[in-house]
Design a protein around this motif. Structure first.
Motif, PDB file in Angstrom:
ATOM      1  N   GLY A  45     -25.533  37.082 -16.056  1.00 51.62           N
ATOM      2  CA  GLY A  45     -26.676  36.455 -16.722  1.00 51.62           C
ATOM      3  C   GLY A  45     -27.011  37.152 -18.022  1.00 51.62           C
ATOM      4  O   GLY A  45     -27.300  38.340 -18.037  1.00 51.62           O
ATOM      5  N   TYR A  46     -26.977  36.403 -19.129  1.00 56.54           N
ATOM      6  CA  TYR A  46     -27.312  36.955 -20.446  1.00 56.54           C
ATOM      7  C   TYR A  46     -28.820  36.960 -20.715  1.00 56.54           C
ATOM      8  O   TYR A  46     -29.399  37.961 -21.089  1.00 56.54           O
ATOM      9  CB  TYR A  46     -26.663  36.112 -21.536  1.00 56.54           C
ATOM     10  CG  TYR A  46     -25.199  36.327 -21.773  1.00 56.54           C
ATOM     11  CD1 TYR A  46     -24.650  37.596 -21.772  1.00 56.54           C
ATOM     12  CD2 TYR A  46     -24.368  35.240 -22.029  1.00 56.54           C
ATOM     13  CE1 TYR A  46     -23.301  37.778 -22.012  1.00 56.54           C
ATOM     14  CE2 TYR A  46     -23.021  35.417 -22.262  1.00 56.54           C
ATOM     15  CZ  TYR A  46     -22.490  36.685 -22.257  1.00 56.54           C
ATOM     16  OH  TYR A  46     -21.154  36.854 -22.499  1.00 56.54           O
ATOM     17  N   GLY A  59     -25.974  32.303 -18.852  1.00 61.21           N
ATOM     18  CA  GLY A  59     -24.975  33.366 -18.884  1.00 61.21           C
ATOM     19  C   GLY A  59     -23.580  32.809 -19.033  1.00 61.21           C
ATOM     20  O   GLY A  59     -23.357  31.813 -19.713  1.00 61.21           O
ATOM     21  N   SER A  96     -22.396  31.276 -23.738  1.00 60.38           N
ATOM     22  CA  SER A  96     -21.166  32.048 -23.757  1.00 60.38           C
ATOM     23  C   SER A  96     -20.450  31.790 -25.076  1.00 60.38           C
ATOM     24  O   SER A  96     -20.965  31.100 -25.958  1.00 60.38           O
ATOM     25  CB  SER A  96     -20.285  31.648 -22.574  1.00 60.38           C
ATOM     26  OG  SER A  96     -19.124  32.453 -22.532  1.00 60.38           O
ATOM     27  N   SER A 302     -32.183  40.012 -16.331  1.00 66.46           N
ATOM     28  CA  SER A 302     -30.951  39.302 -15.976  1.00 66.46           C
ATOM     29  C   SER A 302     -29.750  40.195 -16.197  1.00 66.46           C
ATOM     30  O   SER A 302     -29.766  41.082 -17.042  1.00 66.46           O
ATOM     31  CB  SER A 302     -30.801  38.027 -16.807  1.00 66.46           C
ATOM     32  OG  SER A 302     -30.785  38.334 -18.198  1.00 66.46           O
ATOM     33  N   PRO A 314     -23.218  37.355 -10.844  1.00 65.52           N
ATOM     34  CA  PRO A 314     -24.477  37.168 -11.581  1.00 65.52           C
ATOM     35  C   PRO A 314     -25.704  37.424 -10.718  1.00 65.52           C
ATOM     36  O   PRO A 314     -25.706  37.181  -9.510  1.00 65.52           O
ATOM     37  CB  PRO A 314     -24.411  35.700 -12.012  1.00 65.52           C
ATOM     38  CG  PRO A 314     -23.616  35.042 -10.919  1.00 65.52           C
ATOM     39  CD  PRO A 314     -22.590  36.072 -10.476  1.00 65.52           C
TER      40      PRO A 314
END
Length: 327
Positions: A45-46, A59, A96, A302, A314
């Motif tokens: 997760g970004y 993410g 992404s 995250s 994640p």
């Protein structure tokens, strides 16, 4: 430099700002109990946002050489349309890399229109001159400066950028763009250069930008140790290897999120963490953290857990308690 002003509602400030950097090789994943030798897809997760009680995580998911953007809403799989419909106006999130290996950031403006910003990952496109893409249209910085833009934030619908000046050097694999000096740029006027801390051995780029008020901004750097700049003053958070991936504020409190490595290694065995006003808060070993959101007394982070890429899974943490996300 007049970048941003503080909103009268801290939650709206946190909702409208986001910070990213292009990295694909440094991705990490998550899930307790998984073997380090697991093979198969990996994900992480970004970005994390909270809006009207909904927890939104964006993410990546990688498998078989293909990397795609992944979305989760309240812990379940989602799609981009549902996800963006729940994102508040003047908010953004990290996608992404696209099919051109560019990092992609989506911003939802005041009218609810989506805008995409794409950054090359330190390539020598455009002969190393500084540029970015807005909705796939290249926008170049005036002049002959060599470098790269890697982070973005928004204020009143206007983007502000973080990046580095560099030089083109030769390596065993050919010419490369080497980062030298970090900067902040408002997209129009000259940029503000930032000095590296004296004990930094190398500089790999800028990971994030956050601005608060007309005379207060924060920039995260990849310096072999967790570092950010408050205005032009560097702040070293730890002497061990570490990274800062996002910075935000809630009231007068400053939060930086990322990782440290207790063994001073830059490869495996990281610890996901965040710093509040410089004080370290560890989340979990064998994990990394990338995004943070503060909603009242609740802190959301995250990221991913896993010691090696094959086991990256994640997740997000709410007040230190991990929530695993489906692949």
């Amino acid at each position: 430099m007049n970048l941003f002003s503080i909103s009268t509602k801290i939650s709206s400030v946190l909702c409208r700002t986001f910070f990213f950097l292009a990295f694909i090789g440094g991705l990490v994943g998550c899930k307790k109990g998984n073997s380090n030798d697991d093979k198969g897809p990996l994900a992480g997760g970004y970005s994390i946002l909270v809006n009207k009680g909904n927890v939104l995580v964006s993410g990546f998911r990688a498998e078989g050489g293909n990397v795609n953007t992944k979305y989760w809403v309240n812990g379940d799989n989602s799609n981009q349309a549902t996800f963006t419909g729940l994102v508040g106006n003047q908010s953004g999130y990290r996608q992404s890399v696209d099919n051109k290996s560019r990092t992609v950031y989506t911003y939802k403006n005041l009218d609810g229109t989506l805008q995409n910003y794409q950054f090359n990952q330190g390539s020598l496109a455009n002969e190393g001159k500084i540029f970015y893409y807005k909705d796939n249209t290249m926008i170049s910085m005036k002049g002959d400066n060599i470098g790269n833009i890697s982070a973005v934030d928004f204020y009143s619908g206007r983007p502000y950028f973080g990046g580095f000046l560099g030089e083109i050097t030769s390596s065993e694999t050919g010419k490369v763009l080497r980062p030298i000096t970090p900067f902040v740029w408002d997209g129009n006027s000259s940029f503000t250069l930032l000095s590296l801390p004296k004990n930094v051995l190398y500089f790999k780029g800028v990971s994030t930008i956050y601005a608060s008020g007309s005379d207060e901004f924060y920039v995260g750097g990849l310096c072999g140790m967790p570092v950010y700049w408050k205005n032009e003053e560097p702040v070293v958070l730890d002497e061990r290897y570490g990274e800062v991936w996002q910075i935000t504020k809630s009231g007068s409190d400053v939060y930086a999120v990322g990782l440290i490595n207790k063994y001073n290694s830059n490869s495996t065995g990281h610890t996901a963490c965040y710093w509040k006003n410089g004080k370290l808060h560890e989340l979990e070993d064998r994990a990394q953290a990338f995004g943070i959101y503060v909603d009242g007394d609740d802190i959301y982070v995250s990221g991913a857990v896993g010691n090696v890429p094959a086991s990256y899974r994640p997740c997000y943490w709410k007040n230190g308690e991990r929530v695993d996300l489906p692949m």
